[in-house]
Each structure stands twice: as C-alpha cells, then as structure tokens.
Scaffold this motif. Structure first.
Motif, PDB file in Angstrom:
ATOM      1  N   HIS A  40     -53.079  19.271 -18.465  1.00  0.00           N
ATOM      2  CA  HIS A  40     -52.317  20.387 -18.452  1.00  0.00           C
ATOM      3  C   HIS A  40     -50.850  19.998 -19.255  1.00  0.00           C
ATOM      4  O   HIS A  40     -50.105  20.591 -19.921  1.00  0.00           O
ATOM      5  CB  HIS A  40     -51.948  21.428 -17.698  1.00  0.00           C
ATOM      6  N   ASN A  41     -50.214  18.847 -18.689  1.00  0.00           N
ATOM      7  CA  ASN A  41     -49.054  18.397 -19.033  1.00  0.00           C
ATOM      8  C   ASN A  41     -48.882  17.626 -20.390  1.00  0.00           C
ATOM      9  O   ASN A  41     -48.126  17.532 -21.067  1.00  0.00           O
ATOM     10  CB  ASN A  41     -48.271  17.601 -17.971  1.00  0.00           C
ATOM     11  N   THR A  42     -50.162  16.735 -20.563  1.00  0.00           N
ATOM     12  CA  THR A  42     -50.169  15.989 -21.730  1.00  0.00           C
ATOM     13  C   THR A  42     -51.573  16.169 -22.051  1.00  0.00           C
ATOM     14  O   THR A  42     -52.482  15.409 -22.124  1.00  0.00           O
ATOM     15  CB  THR A  42     -50.309  14.157 -21.282  1.00  0.00           C
ATOM     16  N   PRO A  43     -51.797  17.186 -22.989  1.00  0.00           N
ATOM     17  CA  PRO A  43     -53.045  17.362 -23.831  1.00  0.00           C
ATOM     18  C   PRO A  43     -53.174  16.586 -24.882  1.00  0.00           C
ATOM     19  O   PRO A  43     -54.323  16.285 -25.074  1.00  0.00           O
ATOM     20  CB  PRO A  43     -52.662  18.973 -24.321  1.00  0.00           C
ATOM     21  N   GLY A  44     -52.271  15.854 -25.451  1.00  0.00           N
ATOM     22  CA  GLY A  44     -52.631  14.707 -26.480  1.00  0.00           C
ATOM     23  C   GLY A  44     -52.965  13.647 -25.860  1.00  0.00           C
ATOM     24  O   GLY A  44     -53.124  13.443 -24.880  1.00  0.00           O
ATOM     25  N   ARG A  45     -53.168  12.628 -26.693  1.00  0.00           N
ATOM     26  CA  ARG A  45     -53.760  11.275 -26.456  1.00  0.00           C
ATOM     27  C   ARG A  45     -52.537  10.179 -25.697  1.00  0.00           C
ATOM     28  O   ARG A  45     -51.393  10.527 -26.369  1.00  0.00           O
ATOM     29  CB  ARG A  45     -54.223  10.396 -27.322  1.00  0.00           C
ATOM     30  N   LEU A  46     -52.796   9.720 -24.478  1.00  0.00           N
ATOM     31  CA  LEU A  46     -51.733   8.972 -23.966  1.00  0.00           C
ATOM     32  C   LEU A  46     -51.647   7.775 -24.607  1.00  0.00           C
ATOM     33  O   LEU A  46     -52.502   6.861 -24.948  1.00  0.00           O
ATOM     34  CB  LEU A  46     -52.390   8.844 -22.208  1.00  0.00           C
ATOM     35  N   GLU A  47     -50.249   7.152 -24.776  1.00  0.00           N
ATOM     36  CA  GLU A  47     -50.204   5.934 -25.209  1.00  0.00           C
ATOM     37  C   GLU A  47     -48.973   5.044 -24.090  1.00  0.00           C
ATOM     38  O   GLU A  47     -47.874   5.706 -23.959  1.00  0.00           O
ATOM     39  CB  GLU A  47     -49.571   5.772 -26.488  1.00  0.00           C
ATOM     40  N   LEU A  48     -49.250   3.900 -23.668  1.00  0.00           N
ATOM     41  CA  LEU A  48     -48.301   3.462 -22.488  1.00  0.00           C
ATOM     42  C   LEU A  48     -48.171   1.801 -23.106  1.00  0.00           C
ATOM     43  O   LEU A  48     -49.174   1.342 -23.702  1.00  0.00           O
ATOM     44  CB  LEU A  48     -49.031   3.505 -21.153  1.00  0.00           C
TER      45      LEU A  48
END
Length: 66
Positions: A40-48
């Motif tokens: 819900h907080n990060t609907p897009g793709r995660l990049e770390l």
C-alpha cells in the motif's frame, strides 16, 4: 488457491549492474536479496542500494518478478 490480501509481501532484489556486465563476462554471478515491502505504501517497484559481492561495491538492486 486465492491470493492473499495482506499489505506486506516478499520481494526479490537483483543487482542491476551485474545484468549489464554479464554480456562482457566480468561477473561470475548475480547478487540477489530477499526483503519485504508494504504494497500500500510502495505500489511501484522497489530499488535499494545494497552491497554486491560479485561487483565488490554498493550498487542499485531493483525488484524483480519471481
């Protein structure tokens, strides 16, 4: 089996620079991490920014579909 409606899901992060170097055969493998994200907080793709043992430096690791 139905999909879960939970907010937290497990995602795989893969080194983006190892993918580019695999054509040149510089790296011997691909660095992958497993983590969780809140959908819900990060609907897009995660990049770390994580450490890649094959590149021997900190690189951008992006979410992949598994």
């Amino acid at each position: 089996m139905a999909k879960s409606k939970d907010a937290r899901i497990s995602v795989f992060l893969e080194c983006t620079s190892c993918l580019r170097d695999s054509v040149n055969k510089k790296s011997t493998g691909i660095s992958r991490y497993i983590t969780e994200k809140n959908r819900h907080n990060t609907p897009g793709r995660l990049e770390l920014r994580k450490f890649c043992p094959y590149c021997y430096k900190h690189t951008i690791h992006g979410e992949i579909k598994k």
